[in-house]
Design a protein around this motif. Structure first.
Motif, PDB file in Angstrom:
ATOM      1  N   ILE A  28       0.796  -1.218   0.000  1.00  0.00           N
ATOM      2  CA  ILE A  28       0.000   0.000   0.000  1.00  0.00           C
ATOM      3  C   ILE A  28       0.830   1.271   0.000  1.00  0.00           C
ATOM      4  O   ILE A  28       0.308   2.354   0.237  1.00  0.00           O
ATOM      5  CB  ILE A  28      -0.943   0.030   1.224  1.00  0.00           C
ATOM      6  CG1 ILE A  28      -0.122  -0.074   2.519  1.00  0.00           C
ATOM      7  CG2 ILE A  28      -1.987  -1.072   1.122  1.00  0.00           C
ATOM      8  CD1 ILE A  28      -0.946   0.169   3.746  1.00  0.00           C
ATOM      9  N   PHE A  29       2.122   1.180  -0.314  1.00  0.00           N
ATOM     10  CA  PHE A  29       2.945   2.390  -0.235  1.00  0.00           C
ATOM     11  C   PHE A  29       2.542   3.425  -1.266  1.00  0.00           C
ATOM     12  O   PHE A  29       2.830   4.598  -1.122  1.00  0.00           O
ATOM     13  CB  PHE A  29       4.424   2.036  -0.379  1.00  0.00           C
ATOM     14  CG  PHE A  29       4.828   1.668  -1.781  1.00  0.00           C
ATOM     15  CD1 PHE A  29       5.247   2.648  -2.681  1.00  0.00           C
ATOM     16  CD2 PHE A  29       4.805   0.360  -2.219  1.00  0.00           C
ATOM     17  CE1 PHE A  29       5.617   2.327  -3.961  1.00  0.00           C
ATOM     18  CE2 PHE A  29       5.176   0.027  -3.504  1.00  0.00           C
ATOM     19  CZ  PHE A  29       5.579   1.008  -4.377  1.00  0.00           C
ATOM     20  N   SER A  30       1.803   2.991  -2.320  1.00  0.00           N
ATOM     21  CA  SER A  30       1.354   3.933  -3.343  1.00  0.00           C
ATOM     22  C   SER A  30      -0.087   4.377  -3.111  1.00  0.00           C
ATOM     23  O   SER A  30      -0.777   4.783  -4.041  1.00  0.00           O
ATOM     24  CB  SER A  30       1.479   3.291  -4.726  1.00  0.00           C
ATOM     25  OG  SER A  30       0.632   2.152  -4.813  1.00  0.00           O
ATOM     26  N   SER A  31      -0.530   4.321  -1.860  1.00  0.00           N
ATOM     27  CA  SER A  31      -1.908   4.704  -1.552  1.00  0.00           C
ATOM     28  C   SER A  31      -2.165   6.166  -1.872  1.00  0.00           C
ATOM     29  O   SER A  31      -1.387   7.044  -1.525  1.00  0.00           O
ATOM     30  CB  SER A  31      -2.189   4.434  -0.068  1.00  0.00           C
ATOM     31  OG  SER A  31      -3.446   4.962   0.290  1.00  0.00           O
ATOM     32  N   CYS A  32      -3.285   6.432  -2.556  1.00  0.00           N
ATOM     33  CA  CYS A  32      -3.698   7.796  -2.878  1.00  0.00           C
ATOM     34  C   CYS A  32      -4.696   8.313  -1.846  1.00  0.00           C
ATOM     35  O   CYS A  32      -4.643   9.463  -1.432  1.00  0.00           O
ATOM     36  CB  CYS A  32      -4.368   7.845  -4.242  1.00  0.00           C
ATOM     37  SG  CYS A  32      -3.349   7.241  -5.573  1.00  0.00           S
ATOM     38  N   LYS A  53      -3.937  11.188   0.918  1.00  0.00           N
ATOM     39  CA  LYS A  53      -2.702  11.033   1.664  1.00  0.00           C
ATOM     40  C   LYS A  53      -2.277  12.342   2.320  1.00  0.00           C
ATOM     41  O   LYS A  53      -1.706  12.351   3.414  1.00  0.00           O
ATOM     42  CB  LYS A  53      -1.609  10.520   0.735  1.00  0.00           C
ATOM     43  CG  LYS A  53      -0.503   9.765   1.435  1.00  0.00           C
ATOM     44  CD  LYS A  53       0.374   9.044   0.417  1.00  0.00           C
ATOM     45  CE  LYS A  53       1.394   8.175   1.123  1.00  0.00           C
ATOM     46  NZ  LYS A  53       2.245   7.439   0.165  1.00  0.00           N
ATOM     47  N   ASP A  54      -2.595  13.482   1.666  1.00  0.00           N
ATOM     48  CA  ASP A  54      -2.205  14.769   2.241  1.00  0.00           C
ATOM     49  C   ASP A  54      -3.267  15.349   3.163  1.00  0.00           C
ATOM     50  O   ASP A  54      -3.128  16.486   3.628  1.00  0.00           O
ATOM     51  CB  ASP A  54      -1.863  15.773   1.143  1.00  0.00           C
ATOM     52  CG  ASP A  54      -3.064  16.134   0.282  1.00  0.00           C
ATOM     53  OD1 ASP A  54      -2.904  16.927  -0.664  1.00  0.00           O
ATOM     54  OD2 ASP A  54      -4.164  15.627   0.547  1.00  0.00           O
ATOM     55  N   GLY A  55      -4.336  14.574   3.414  1.00  0.00           N
ATOM     56  CA  GLY A  55      -5.327  14.994   4.393  1.00  0.00           C
ATOM     57  C   GLY A  55      -6.543  15.711   3.844  1.00  0.00           C
ATOM     58  O   GLY A  55      -7.393  16.182   4.623  1.00  0.00           O
ATOM     59  N   THR A  56      -6.675  15.805   2.537  1.00  0.00           N
ATOM     60  CA  THR A  56      -7.860  16.432   1.960  1.00  0.00           C
ATOM     61  C   THR A  56      -9.062  15.507   2.126  1.00  0.00           C
ATOM     62  O   THR A  56      -8.990  14.320   1.804  1.00  0.00           O
ATOM     63  CB  THR A  56      -7.648  16.729   0.471  1.00  0.00           C
ATOM     64  OG1 THR A  56      -6.522  17.599   0.334  1.00  0.00           O
ATOM     65  CG2 THR A  56      -8.879  17.403  -0.127  1.00  0.00           C
ATOM     66  N   THR A  57     -10.157  16.065   2.642  1.00  0.00           N
ATOM     67  CA  THR A  57     -11.335  15.240   2.937  1.00  0.00           C
ATOM     68  C   THR A  57     -12.521  15.626   2.066  1.00  0.00           C
ATOM     69  O   THR A  57     -12.640  16.761   1.596  1.00  0.00           O
ATOM     70  CB  THR A  57     -11.743  15.382   4.407  1.00  0.00           C
ATOM     71  OG1 THR A  57     -12.033  16.752   4.687  1.00  0.00           O
ATOM     72  CG2 THR A  57     -10.627  14.918   5.334  1.00  0.00           C
TER      73      THR A  57
END
Length: 122
Positions: A28-32, A53-57
């Motif tokens: 899962i290292f390429s999880s978006c 991954k950057d926290g956008t919801t």
């Protein structure tokens, strides 16, 4: 292989709260992004909430202001805090992780858990 496991479902009265957890493991290292979806009997599956991954919801209109998604990236885990639950929130809640396709670089590969049941009674 990617494994997605949900937990935290249960039965609660209207107005109550539940917190769902979802842990992804494997390649899962390429999880978006990870997200929650739900399906009630006789209805189509709908998006509840997602987090990148950057926290956008994002949130479905029916849960805005009541549900909150969060993540612990170090544990590849997302949570869904559900407050002010309504009977119409009753559904099987699924977690999904979307990975980046190594060929195209796009976020296309989704893996789903088995679901956890949430039942809200009046």
């Amino acid at each position: 292989q990617v494994h997605v496991v949900e937990s935290g479902g249960g039965s609660v009265q209207s107005g109550g709260s539940l917190k769902l957890s979802c842990r992804a493991s494997g390649f899962i290292f390429s999880s978006c992004r990870m997200g929650w979806y739900r399906q009630a009997p006789g209805k189509e599956r709908e998006m509840v909430s997602t987090i990148t991954k950057d926290g956008t919801t994002t949130y479905g209109d029916s849960v805005k202001g009541r549900f909150t998604i969060s993540q612990d990236s170090s544990k590849a885990t997302v949570y869904l805090q559900m407050n002010s639950l309504k009977t119409e929130d009753t559904a099987l809640y699924y977690c999904a992780v979307t990975l980046r396709d190594p060929s195209s670089g796009q976020c296309l590969l989704s893996y789903w858990g088995q679901g956890t049941q949430v039942t809200v009674s009046s």
